[in-house]
Enzyme design. Structure first.
Site, short mmCIF file in Angstrom:
data_model
loop_
_atom_site.label_atom_id
_atom_site.label_comp_id
_atom_site.label_asym_id
_atom_site.label_seq_id
_atom_site.Cartn_x
_atom_site.Cartn_y
_atom_site.Cartn_z
CE LYS A 133 43.14 42.68 36.03
NZ LYS A 133 42.58 42.34 37.33
N1 PPE Z 1 42.89 44.46 42.86
C1 PPE Z 1 42.60 43.29 42.26
C2 PPE Z 1 43.00 42.04 42.92
C3 PPE Z 1 41.94 43.31 41.03
O1 PPE Z 1 41.66 42.16 40.43
C4 PPE Z 1 41.55 44.54 40.45
C5 PPE Z 1 40.82 44.57 39.14
C6 PPE Z 1 41.88 45.73 41.12
C7 PPE Z 1 42.56 45.66 42.33
C8 PPE Z 1 41.58 47.08 40.55
O2 PPE Z 1 42.39 47.38 39.44
P1 PPE Z 1 41.90 48.33 38.27
O3 PPE Z 1 40.86 47.61 37.51
O4 PPE Z 1 43.13 48.59 37.46
O5 PPE Z 1 41.38 49.57 38.89
N2 PPE Z 1 39.95 43.48 38.93
C9 PPE Z 1 39.48 43.17 37.60
C10 PPE Z 1 38.84 41.80 37.53
C11 PPE Z 1 37.42 41.67 37.89
C12 PPE Z 1 36.85 40.31 37.55
O6 PPE Z 1 35.98 39.83 38.30
O7 PPE Z 1 37.22 39.72 36.54
C13 PPE Z 1 38.62 44.29 37.05
O8 PPE Z 1 38.05 45.08 37.80
O9 PPE Z 1 38.53 44.38 35.83
#
Ligand code: PPE
Length: 307
Positions: A161
């Site tokens: 990330k």
């Molecule tokens: N894909 C991406 C590209 C992504 O950024 C997230 C989380 C996910 C999938 C889902 O991952 P998880 O949170 O482990 O279920 N995105 C984060 C950032 C949001 C933001 O605007 O800042 C989040 O949901 O925390």
């Protein structure tokens, strides 16, 4: 949109500092080149009056893996970062909220080799409501397939990330908003459906649930949780490629993410998805997810770290 985030204290490089003193120099390496890693974590009020962080060890693990992929060595142990998450909630009086750990490269030299610049760590907590709106959670949101392509699998290290990767997400998100949609869905470099700007994506067709394999998308922790909950309910879930037109003929589409939780999609590229409202499987998984995070389902207690 949205008010400035303001709290009491921020954990920075090993100590709590007053909110407005958590500042960095303009030569902070990450600010110039984007090499930094972060997490997004949520803490929920549980039904018994306590608070619990959802899947905290998994998020801390992913933070360290993201750093490892990017050759960044975080100068704190996982235990210290874990405690910093808990402390930031406490210090800001948050029974419920979003926590953002960030590991970034500080100032020192400039140029693409950060060499010995210090790796710095911040953990910030704040209250964050429904990411895609209260109404979206019930009615479903409207998405467009982005004109921007998700980075190639050998450009974006999807298991990480990484801060800089989010420029691609921001381009897609803003395009979608400017065009009157709520969120963007990105295709990968081969044209297959990848994920939304900040969420993983699921489709439901004829009762079967499908999500793209975690090859070119973030291996979402909410994604993994929803897959496990669905399978435990006896539903069929597969991780398989999804084409753009499969989105159009799906009975249901929903997005998952820490910020977005479980958000239904009611329309994509002017095509109604299914009945054009939150579908029954989406609703069942959404309800199950909120039961789990609120501690109403003891079966998943292992996912909760009580504060
Ligand atoms: N894909 C991406 C590209 C992504 O950024 C997230 C989380 C996910 C999938 C889902 O991952 P998880 O949170 O482990 O279920 N995105 C984060 C950032 C949001 C933001 O605007 O800042 C989040 O949901 O925390």
């Amino acid at each position: 949109m949205g008010a400035r985030i303001q709290g009491e204290r921020i954990w920075l490089d090993g100590r709590m500092v007053p909110w407005d003193e958590a500042r960095v120099h303009v030569l902070t390496h990450t600010l110039h080149y984007g090499l930094g890693v972060f997490e997004g974590i949520r803490c929920y009020r549980t039904d018994d009056g306590r608070s619990a962080v959802f899947r905290l060890p998994e998020h801390v693990r992913r933070l360290f893996e993201s750093a490892h992929i990017n050759l960044m060595s975080i100068p704190f142990s996982r235990e210290v970062v874990t405690q910093a998450v808990i402390d930031s909630l406490r210090e800001n009086g948050l029974a419920e909220g979003y926590i953002r750990p960030l590991a970034f490269i500080g100032d020192g030299v400039m140029g693409l080799n950060p060499a010995d610049n210090p790796v710095r760590v911040a953990v910030v907590a704040w209250a964050w409501g429904k990411y895609l709106g209260e109404e979206g959670m019930e009615r479903g949101i409207r998405c467009r397939v982005s004109s921007f392509t998700r980075h190639h699998v050998n450009a974006k290290m999807a298991k990480g990330k990484t801060c800089g990767d989010y420029v691609n997400s921001i381009l897609a998100k803003r395009e979608a908003l400017l065009d009157g949609y709520d969120e963007a869905i990105l295709l990968d470099a081969t044209g297959l459906v990848a994920e939304a700007s900040g969420e993983n994506l699921f489709v439901v067709r004829e009762g079967e649930i499908k999500t793209p394999p975690a090859a070119n998308v973030l291996e979402g922790i909410t994604r993994a949780s929803v897959i496990e909950i669905a399978r435990d309910k006896g539903m069929t879930v597969s991780e398989a490629p999804i084409t753009r037109d499969e989105l159009y003929v799906a009975d249901e589409v929903f997005l998952t993410g820490t910020a977005a939780e479980v958000t239904p999609v009611r329309e994509i590229d002017h095509r109604q998805v299914g009945a054009g409202r939150r579908g029954p499987i989406t609703k069942a998984l959404q309800d199950a997810f909120f039961d789990v995070v609120a501690g109403r389902n003891r079966k998943y207690d292992r996912w909760l770290s009580y504060v």
